[in-house]
Design an enzyme around this catalytic site. Sequence first.
Site, mmCIF file in Angstrom:
data_model
loop_
_atom_site.group_PDB
_atom_site.id
_atom_site.type_symbol
_atom_site.label_atom_id
_atom_site.label_comp_id
_atom_site.label_asym_id
_atom_site.label_seq_id
_atom_site.Cartn_x
_atom_site.Cartn_y
_atom_site.Cartn_z
ATOM 1 N N GLY A 3 44.374 47.062 44.076
ATOM 2 C CA GLY A 3 44.354 45.704 43.535
ATOM 3 C C GLY A 3 42.956 45.273 43.165
ATOM 4 N N TYR A 18 58.537 37.863 49.131
ATOM 5 C CA TYR A 18 57.096 37.970 49.429
ATOM 6 C C TYR A 18 56.844 37.842 50.929
ATOM 7 C CZ TYR A 18 52.069 37.000 49.006
ATOM 8 O OH TYR A 18 50.703 37.029 49.115
ATOM 9 N N SER A 46 41.382 42.398 40.107
ATOM 10 C CA SER A 46 41.333 40.932 40.029
ATOM 11 C C SER A 46 41.396 40.324 41.420
ATOM 12 C CB SER A 46 42.499 40.389 39.186
ATOM 13 O OG SER A 46 43.740 40.654 39.826
ATOM 14 N N LYS A 92 55.179 40.675 53.414
ATOM 15 C CA LYS A 92 53.920 40.455 54.118
ATOM 16 C C LYS A 92 54.098 40.456 55.640
ATOM 17 C CE LYS A 92 51.150 40.261 50.607
ATOM 18 N NZ LYS A 92 50.122 41.303 50.412
#
Length: 251
Positions: A16, A159, A19, A163
Amino acid sequence: MAGTLLLHGRVALITGGGSGIGRAVCSIFAKEGATIIAADINESAAKETVQGIIDPGKHFSHSVDVSTSESIVGLLSNIKEIGLTPDILINCAGITRDTQMLKMTESMFDDVIRVNLKGTYLMTQAISKLMIDQNIEAGSIVNISSVSAKIGNFGQCNYVASKAGVEGFTRTAARELAKYNIRCNTVMPGFIDTPMVTTVPEKVMESIKKEIPLKRLGTPEELAETCVFLASKRSSYITGCTIQVSGGLFM
């Protein structure tokens, strides 16, 4: 000067890295003396990251889709070609596909789990094997979770599940890799000023800020500094832990 840098002589692979938090980690780690391998599904973004950090000529960028083992094999091949062995892995790659659970499609759920959770597993497995094979002296793996995993978040069941899974995965990896002197920890960001957060409506964000004891969003650099600590020898007796970087939100 070099001897005072926390990551002098280290090699850090950051997913990642094109950005947001990943880019900030690349920049801060480079300032602390690490050689950077910025990996991102967007190869041009990863190259842009490398060009923007200190001493860009000593760093590298590669494309990778963390959700597929075939892409990771290609990344490993490129790493071996340049003769580097990462002793630091920071798993920052992540995506969102937000909507209420009753409206969420199976593909929206699967996409997020595949990148955020499976991607963390695949990268951790591949790089820890490389560390062991190359007999590195000490390794550090830092995985990025989210404060959403602690409290749940409206419209983010995929999400949040991914996580929360990252946290549990990291604790297990820490137990299994400790005998190889590879430490695994989790950083749990709150609301950090990144492109991912810009999708939150302004009124909602103002309401969130009021709930944060420090009354502001965090910066990617603040999160990156926490990753530096966990990657460095200053945290040499810390493994299997989660550090929350949220300005006090949901402490």
